[in-house]
Motif scaffolding. Structure first.
Motif, mmCIF file in Angstrom:
data_model
loop_
_atom_site.group_PDB
_atom_site.id
_atom_site.type_symbol
_atom_site.label_atom_id
_atom_site.label_comp_id
_atom_site.label_asym_id
_atom_site.label_seq_id
_atom_site.Cartn_x
_atom_site.Cartn_y
_atom_site.Cartn_z
ATOM 1 N N GLU A 26 -12.179 2.863 -16.424
ATOM 2 C CA GLU A 26 -12.765 1.543 -16.594
ATOM 3 C C GLU A 26 -12.632 0.654 -15.371
ATOM 4 O O GLU A 26 -13.246 -0.398 -15.296
ATOM 5 C CB GLU A 26 -12.131 0.860 -17.804
ATOM 6 C CG GLU A 26 -10.612 0.774 -17.705
ATOM 7 C CD GLU A 26 -9.982 0.308 -19.002
ATOM 8 O OE1 GLU A 26 -8.870 -0.245 -18.938
ATOM 9 O OE2 GLU A 26 -10.595 0.474 -20.072
ATOM 10 N N GLY A 27 -11.795 1.069 -14.372
ATOM 11 C CA GLY A 27 -11.667 0.287 -13.150
ATOM 12 C C GLY A 27 -10.968 -1.047 -13.368
ATOM 13 O O GLY A 27 -10.442 -1.339 -14.450
ATOM 14 N N PHE B 285 -5.415 1.367 -2.745
ATOM 15 C CA PHE B 285 -6.385 1.826 -3.742
ATOM 16 C C PHE B 285 -7.723 1.110 -3.564
ATOM 17 O O PHE B 285 -7.825 0.058 -2.940
ATOM 18 C CB PHE B 285 -5.864 1.593 -5.162
ATOM 19 C CG PHE B 285 -5.715 0.148 -5.538
ATOM 20 C CD1 PHE B 285 -6.758 -0.526 -6.163
ATOM 21 C CD2 PHE B 285 -4.549 -0.543 -5.250
ATOM 22 C CE1 PHE B 285 -6.626 -1.855 -6.511
ATOM 23 C CE2 PHE B 285 -4.420 -1.864 -5.596
ATOM 24 C CZ PHE B 285 -5.453 -2.538 -6.223
ATOM 25 N N ASP B 286 -8.748 1.726 -4.140
ATOM 26 C CA ASP B 286 -10.078 1.129 -4.336
ATOM 27 C C ASP B 286 -10.350 1.117 -5.832
ATOM 28 O O ASP B 286 -9.969 2.058 -6.543
ATOM 29 C CB ASP B 286 -11.169 1.975 -3.648
ATOM 30 C CG ASP B 286 -11.127 1.825 -2.140
ATOM 31 O OD1 ASP B 286 -10.697 0.772 -1.677
ATOM 32 O OD2 ASP B 286 -11.528 2.784 -1.459
ATOM 33 N N THR C 138 -9.648 4.711 -7.360
ATOM 34 C CA THR C 138 -9.110 5.774 -6.505
ATOM 35 C C THR C 138 -7.847 5.256 -5.838
ATOM 36 O O THR C 138 -7.875 4.235 -5.133
ATOM 37 C CB THR C 138 -10.115 6.196 -5.426
ATOM 38 O OG1 THR C 138 -11.311 6.664 -6.051
ATOM 39 C CG2 THR C 138 -9.525 7.296 -4.553
ATOM 40 N N PHE C 139 -6.742 5.949 -6.072
ATOM 41 C CA PHE C 139 -5.462 5.582 -5.443
ATOM 42 C C PHE C 139 -5.191 6.553 -4.298
ATOM 43 O O PHE C 139 -5.330 7.774 -4.459
ATOM 44 C CB PHE C 139 -4.333 5.632 -6.464
ATOM 45 C CG PHE C 139 -4.279 4.419 -7.344
ATOM 46 C CD1 PHE C 139 -3.405 3.383 -7.063
ATOM 47 C CD2 PHE C 139 -5.125 4.315 -8.440
ATOM 48 C CE1 PHE C 139 -3.366 2.261 -7.876
ATOM 49 C CE2 PHE C 139 -5.097 3.194 -9.253
ATOM 50 C CZ PHE C 139 -4.215 2.155 -8.973
ATOM 51 N N TYR C 140 -4.784 5.985 -3.146
ATOM 52 C CA TYR C 140 -4.499 6.781 -1.959
ATOM 53 C C TYR C 140 -3.025 6.604 -1.598
ATOM 54 O O TYR C 140 -2.449 5.532 -1.771
ATOM 55 C CB TYR C 140 -5.324 6.320 -0.754
ATOM 56 C CG TYR C 140 -6.824 6.295 -0.970
ATOM 57 C CD1 TYR C 140 -7.601 7.414 -0.699
ATOM 58 C CD2 TYR C 140 -7.459 5.136 -1.421
ATOM 59 C CE1 TYR C 140 -8.986 7.384 -0.865
ATOM 60 C CE2 TYR C 140 -8.823 5.091 -1.593
ATOM 61 C CZ TYR C 140 -9.590 6.216 -1.320
ATOM 62 O OH TYR C 140 -10.949 6.174 -1.484
ATOM 63 N N PHE C 141 -2.445 7.645 -1.071
ATOM 64 C CA PHE C 141 -1.125 7.495 -0.433
ATOM 65 C C PHE C 141 -1.029 8.506 0.696
ATOM 66 O O PHE C 141 -1.646 9.578 0.661
ATOM 67 C CB PHE C 141 0.025 7.655 -1.446
ATOM 68 C CG PHE C 141 0.187 9.028 -2.025
ATOM 69 C CD1 PHE C 141 1.079 9.949 -1.474
ATOM 70 C CD2 PHE C 141 -0.537 9.407 -3.165
ATOM 71 C CE1 PHE C 141 1.242 11.198 -2.029
ATOM 72 C CE2 PHE C 141 -0.373 10.652 -3.722
ATOM 73 C CZ PHE C 141 0.508 11.559 -3.159
ATOM 74 N N SER C 142 -0.275 8.137 1.709
ATOM 75 C CA SER C 142 -0.129 8.989 2.890
ATOM 76 C C SER C 142 1.291 9.531 2.965
ATOM 77 O O SER C 142 2.245 8.864 2.564
ATOM 78 C CB SER C 142 -0.451 8.199 4.163
ATOM 79 O OG SER C 142 0.408 7.079 4.294
ATOM 80 N N VAL C 143 1.402 10.750 3.469
ATOM 81 C CA VAL C 143 2.704 11.381 3.690
ATOM 82 C C VAL C 143 2.651 12.087 5.043
ATOM 83 O O VAL C 143 1.580 12.454 5.523
ATOM 84 C CB VAL C 143 3.040 12.385 2.567
ATOM 85 C CG1 VAL C 143 3.289 11.664 1.255
ATOM 86 C CG2 VAL C 143 1.953 13.430 2.424
ATOM 87 N N PRO C 144 3.802 12.292 5.678
ATOM 88 C CA PRO C 144 3.801 12.924 6.999
ATOM 89 C C PRO C 144 3.443 14.399 6.955
ATOM 90 O O PRO C 144 3.605 15.068 5.947
ATOM 91 C CB PRO C 144 5.256 12.734 7.483
ATOM 92 C CG PRO C 144 5.842 11.694 6.585
ATOM 93 C CD PRO C 144 5.133 11.821 5.282
ATOM 94 N N VAL C 145 2.937 14.853 8.098
ATOM 95 C CA VAL C 145 2.671 16.273 8.316
ATOM 96 C C VAL C 145 3.315 16.638 9.641
ATOM 97 O O VAL C 145 3.141 15.941 10.637
ATOM 98 C CB VAL C 145 1.149 16.563 8.372
ATOM 99 C CG1 VAL C 145 0.915 18.044 8.682
ATOM 100 C CG2 VAL C 145 0.496 16.194 7.055
ATOM 101 N N GLY D 153 -9.194 1.356 1.066
ATOM 102 C CA GLY D 153 -9.459 0.119 0.344
ATOM 103 C C GLY D 153 -8.406 -0.919 0.649
ATOM 104 O O GLY D 153 -7.981 -1.070 1.774
ATOM 105 N N ILE D 154 -7.993 -1.593 -0.384
ATOM 106 C CA ILE D 154 -7.036 -2.681 -0.235
ATOM 107 C C ILE D 154 -5.679 -2.093 0.093
ATOM 108 O O ILE D 154 -5.184 -1.230 -0.623
ATOM 109 C CB ILE D 154 -6.966 -3.492 -1.535
ATOM 110 C CG1 ILE D 154 -8.364 -3.980 -1.897
ATOM 111 C CG2 ILE D 154 -5.999 -4.636 -1.429
ATOM 112 C CD1 ILE D 154 -8.434 -4.618 -3.260
#
Length: 614
Positions: free
Chosen positions: A531-532, A579-580, A588-595, A611-612
């Motif tokens: 539903e956003g 997230f956006d 859509t939830f984003y998260f970053s992790v190291p490589v 996004g935000i």
């Protein structure tokens, strides 16, 4: 010395005897002051002062026997004794004045040796005068006054000796006069005694050499009697043989606290070595300067000087090279009548205490954060464990219903129950292991892991929940996609984001996971067709440490702490969470992790826009 009286006859003996007694009295006075100095020999000024009094006793003692001598040979012998005091006296007096006026920096080994070498050479030249006659050209006897006199015809080296001695005297008197002018009222009396006492031998000799008054004998030794009176007065009235002024006292110098003394007009009087280390630019030239000049680089101390005396206050000096903290206290210095005569600024180094206080406050803050984290973590863990247990309860109910209906094959339900039990056991074991590793606080222990395998494991744990709403769980993350993270934290992050996606997605929707590598960072996304959120909800979601839990599309309820913990875990692993969301279309939830730089990842999915940011 110009003329020396030679005694011949009974009437003159009485006159000579009186002079002899006076000179021996002057000798005793000098020796008594030498003894007082010896008792205080641990003070540098007492050593130079005592040696000066000792050599002056040679002068008066030799001259006492010279005036009762009857032959020229005897006179010459006693003259040699006198010159021990004559040549060394001005040098030792000058060294004493340097120490008394606060110019110890000038009293270096090289300077002292140079002055003593001049004195020794002068003494050697006087002793060998019979060989070269450069000190005295001649020594003759005449009877023009009715009694034998010795007339000395002075040579060029005698003039050099006189000029050198009075040059030291002029410089020394200039330093004491300068000190007198800058001193506080309670110090002026003792400095005046030093000035008047110093004029004794030098003044009498100057009058004798000038010839203003005709005198058949040299009165210079009697100047020591004059000096002795003033010096003894100063010793018993003001204790001059202490490290005077007060700034030169040994205890004062050895204090660890910085002490700076001003008069009532805020002019600098004295300071100790600790003060010179703390206050940049503080040196002997600063004596007499105003407080505004002394503290030109330390406005906080200047403000303190302008205030009334008060209790200590903690400050950090505005010096980029000094990061220490000091307790600063301003007090009045009072005389015997309790009348203020000056001010004393005391700086006590409290850096270690401040550092300990800061460490305790930091520990208390961390303890509070850990306590808050513990409460939040327990709630999330309870939530994680509740879901698989709820599934087991539902399966048990289904099994009971089918058993009552009789005869059907229950293998599928039993297998599902076994899988859920194993998953729940693995979850609890993993959480317990992770908690044991966090006894010292929240610590990330990253290792290289295959992201696709971790995602699949978490999807299997949520299969029943997603299946009950007929939601398709899609992972577009390929095998051999490696990340460098704490595995327990990554599991918690994925489970929370997937649980939220299922919670807010309608029946028949879908949840998709993707991963994309950007330089040394892996960006993982969890998208749903739910539903956003509205713009207002999106703006406040990640800004609140304790968000209010919302009800899911099937009435699911949560504790509202999952996202705040996810954000914390992502941060501990060196990443970010954002997230956006579009209302009625999904989030859509984003998260970053190291490589690791050497790790090669094979990713799928198209590039996504951020996004935000949290």
């Amino acid at each position: 010395m110009n003329e020396y009286f030679l005694d011949r006859g009974q009437p003159s003996m009485s006159y000579n005897l009186y002079l002899f007694v006076l000179l021996m009295a002057a000798t005793c006075c000098s020796l008594s002051m030498t003894y007082l100095s010896w008792k205080r020999r641990n003070l540098p000024i007492a050593i130079s002062y005592g040696l000066g009094m000792l050599v002056s006793s040679f002068y008066s003692f030799g001259y006492a026997f010279e005036i009762i001598s009857t032959t020229l040979e005897h006179i010459r012998f006693w003259l040699h004794i006198e010159y021990v005091g004559i040549v060394f006296g001005p040098v030792l007096w000058f060294i004493m004045v340097l120490q008394y006026t606060g110019h110890e920096a000038w009293v270096r080994t090289r300077t002292v040796v140079l002055l003593l070498v001049v004195a020794v050479l002068t003494l050697a030249i006087q002793y060998t005068n019979e060989w070269h006659h450069l000190f005295y050209k001649s020594m003759t006897i005449n009877h023009s006054e009715g009694f034998p006199l010795v007339t000395l015809n002075k040579g060029p080296l005698y003039s050099v000796h006189v000029i050198f001695s009075y040059l030291l005297f002029v410089i020394g008197m200039g330093l004491m006069i300068q000190m007198f002018r800058a001193a506080a009222p309670h110090m002026k009396k003792q400095i005046a005694l030093m000035i008047v006492g110093s004029w004794g031998p030098f003044g009498f000799t100057l009058v004798y050499l000038s010839g203003v008054f005709y005198m058949p004998i040299d009165l210079s030794p009697f100047g020591f009697v004059f000096s002795g009176v003033f010096y003894l007065w100063g010793i018993y009235q003001f204790n001059l043989l202490r490290l005077a002024p007060l700034a030169l006292q040994k205890v004062f110098e050895s204090m660890q606290d910085a002490v700076i003394v001003f008069d009532l007009e805020n002019s600098l009087i004295s300071y100790n070595r600790s003060a010179a280390r703390v206050i940049g630019g503080l040196n002997n030239k600063s004596i007499g300067c105003s407080a505004s000049q002394v503290f030109s680089r330390h406005p906080l101390l200047m403000d303190k000087m302008l205030q009334e005396p008060s209790s200590a206050s903690k400050v950090q000096l505005s010096d980029p090279e000094d990061d220490r903290f000091y307790n600063v206290q301003l007090t009045f210095v009072s005389n015997n009548n309790n009348r203020p005569v000056g001010k004393m600024l005391l700086l006590t180094d409290v850096t270690d205490t401040v550092r300990v206080e800061e460490k305790l406050l930091e520990n208390a803050r961390q303890l509070s954060e850990l306590n808050t984290f513990k409460d939040r973590m327990f709630s999330v863990v309870a939530h994680d464990i509740r879901d698989p247990i709820a599934v087991l309860v539902n399966l048990m109910e289904l099994l009971e219903e089918e058993l009552q209906s009789g005869g059907e094959d229950h293998e599928e339900i039993v297998n599902e129950m076994a899988q859920q039990v194993q998953n729940t056991f693995a979850l609890v074991e993993g959480l317990l292991d992770w908690f044991r590793s966090q006894t010292g606080g929240m610590i990330s222990e990253p290792v290289v892991r295959d992201l696709a395998q971790i995602v699949q494991a978490n999807l299997r744990m949520l299969l029943v929940r997603s299946g009950s709403k007929r939601i398709r769980m899609i992972s577009e993350i390929r095998q051999d996609t490696f990340v460098y993270v704490d595995q327990a934290m990554l599991n918690l992050i994925l489970r929370n984001l997937l649980s939220n996606a299922i919670k807010f997605t309608d029946y028949g929707g879908s949840v998709t996971l993707r991963a994309e590598r950007m330089e040394h960072t892996m960006i993982i996304s969890v998208s749903d067709t739910g539903e956003g959120m509205s713009a207002e909800q999106a703006e406040s979601l990640l800004q609140d440490d304790y968000p209010v839990s919302l009800t899911g599309t099937a009435g699911e309820r949560g504790i509202g702490l999952g996202l705040s913990l996810c954000r914390e875990f992502v941060r501990l692993n060196g990443g970010e969470l954002w997230f956006d969301s579009i209302l009625a279309e999904g989030s859509t939830f984003y998260f970053s992790v190291p490589v690791l730089p050497q790790t090669t990842s094979v990713l799928s999915g198209s590039s996504m826009e951020r996004g935000i940011r949290a």
